[in-house]
Design a protein around this motif. Structure first.
Motif, PDB file in Angstrom:
ATOM      1  N   SER A   1       0.688  -1.169   0.164  1.00  0.00           N
ATOM      2  CA  SER A   1       0.053   0.568  -0.114  1.00  0.00           C
ATOM      3  C   SER A   1       1.214   1.474   0.542  1.00  0.00           C
ATOM      4  CB  SER A   1      -0.745   0.067   0.950  1.00  0.00           C
ATOM      5  OG  SER A   1      -0.388   0.218   2.470  1.00  0.00           O
TER       6      SER A   1
ATOM      7  N   THR B   1      -5.355  -6.251   0.366  1.00  0.00           N
ATOM      8  CA  THR B   1      -5.778  -4.455  -0.077  1.00  0.00           C
ATOM      9  C   THR B   1      -6.587  -3.760  -0.805  1.00  0.00           C
ATOM     10  OG1 THR B   1      -4.462  -3.997  -1.609  1.00  0.00           O
ATOM     11  CG2 THR B   1      -3.448  -3.569   0.755  1.00  0.00           C
TER      12      THR B   1
ATOM     13  N   TYR C   1      -4.215   7.059  -5.129  1.00  0.00           N
ATOM     14  CA  TYR C   1      -5.073   6.260  -4.359  1.00  0.00           C
ATOM     15  C   TYR C   1      -5.234   6.899  -2.950  1.00  0.00           C
ATOM     16  CZ  TYR C   1      -2.114   2.551  -6.410  1.00  0.00           C
ATOM     17  OH  TYR C   1      -1.998   1.238  -7.681  1.00  0.00           O
TER      18      TYR C   1
ATOM     19  N   SER D   1      -7.157  -2.215  -2.946  1.00  0.00           N
ATOM     20  CA  SER D   1      -6.891  -1.537  -4.110  1.00  0.00           C
ATOM     21  C   SER D   1      -6.441  -2.521  -5.204  1.00  0.00           C
ATOM     22  CB  SER D   1      -5.950  -0.292  -4.094  1.00  0.00           C
ATOM     23  OG  SER D   1      -4.192  -0.539  -3.621  1.00  0.00           O
TER      24      SER D   1
ATOM     25  N   ASP E   1      -5.267   2.565  -0.031  1.00  0.00           N
ATOM     26  CA  ASP E   1      -5.272   1.717  -0.270  1.00  0.00           C
ATOM     27  C   ASP E   1      -6.347   1.850  -1.318  1.00  0.00           C
ATOM     28  OD1 ASP E   1      -6.519   1.716   1.196  1.00  0.00           O
ATOM     29  OD2 ASP E   1      -6.102  -1.431   1.294  1.00  0.00           O
TER      30      ASP E   1
END
Length: 260
Positions: A17, A31, A206, A33, A194
């Motif tokens: 992250s 995470t 992000y 993301s 994230d």
């Protein structure tokens, strides 16, 4: 709303992250993301495509098998100049198993489930060098709270890991989920950067995401009660000491040799 449940397991995983430059770390759990990126790839979306519908999905992850943190050193050369690049330090999670859940609009969740079963781009667990072990899709559940859904999912750890805990009828598992307005006043965990805004290689972006962590008890399918007899005081009778020498046959006594 419905919830899609994914099993994320493999020899290696890496979910960074805040990894940059020559040091690429990993979080202890997938995470948001990373999972959203995997779903976007399964749908066949380009890196510069709009992510707003996927970023709005509610997200939670459960640690079923934490694995072991592993460090690796990698070298590389520029393809054009053959100039050596700095040695990079990369971290992975070995033999880990997680359950991830995303909740959202029914039509979108059904499309994601179909894409995971037949992905346009093959999924990987954080990095291209980390392929998943076994199918990702565990199915669609009714509900709108991914954390609540994960409370009732069976334990997905590897059989050998479950056997290590066979004397426990249930095991405590950690769930990390998006914080909601209902979590006001509760213990809030870390803020991770994230929340995906753009995967465009020219300008990845992000946002911060606040995470709430809870622990749940999940039944252990490998549970076997201790059936050893108890002593009069109620403690378990210890197993007899293993003595391999007891199985050896003593040599017969030899008579003394006569002198000259």
């Amino acid at each position: 709303m419905t919830v899609l449940v994914l099993r994320l397991a493999g020899p290696l995983q890496s979910w960074g992250s805040s990894a940059r430059f020559a040091r690429r770390t990993t979080e202890g759990a997938p995470t948001k993301s990373g999972v959203i990126g995997m779903l976007a790839a399964a749908l066949g979306r380009d890196r510069g495509a709009d992510l707003s519908d996927l970023a709005e999905l509610a997200f939670a992850v459960r640690t079923d098998q934490p694995g072991t943190r592993l460090r690796d050193f990698q070298t590389a050369h520029h393809a054009d100049t053959d100039k050596a690049m700095p040695v990079s330090e990369r971290f992975y999670l070995a033999d880990a198993v997680f359950l991830a859940a995303v909740a959202g609009d029914d039509e979108l969740i059904r499309a994601l489930a179909a894409a995971v079963r037949a992905p346009v781009y093959l999924p990987y667990l954080g990095r291209r060098s980390c392929p998943p072990q076994g199918p990702l899709d565990l199915g669609i559940r009714n509900g709108d709270d991914p954390a609540e859904t994960l409370r009732h999912e069976p334990w997905q750890a590897a059989p050998w890991h479950q056997q290590r805990h066979r004397r426990q009828a249930s095991v405590p598992l950690r769930i990390h989920a998006d914080a909601t307005p209902a979590d006001t006043g509760r213990a809030i965990g870390d803020a991770l950067r994230d929340q995906p805004l753009s995967f465009d290689p020219a300008h990845r972006r992000y946002a911060l995401r606040t995470v709430v962590s809870t622990t749940v008890e999940v039944p252990n399918p490998a549970f076997r009660p201790d059936t050893r007899p108890k002593s009069a005081q109620g403690s378990r009778v210890p197993a007899p000491r293993h003595d391999p020498a007891a199985l050896l046959t003593p040599l017969p006594t030899q008579p003394p040799l006569d002198g000259p």
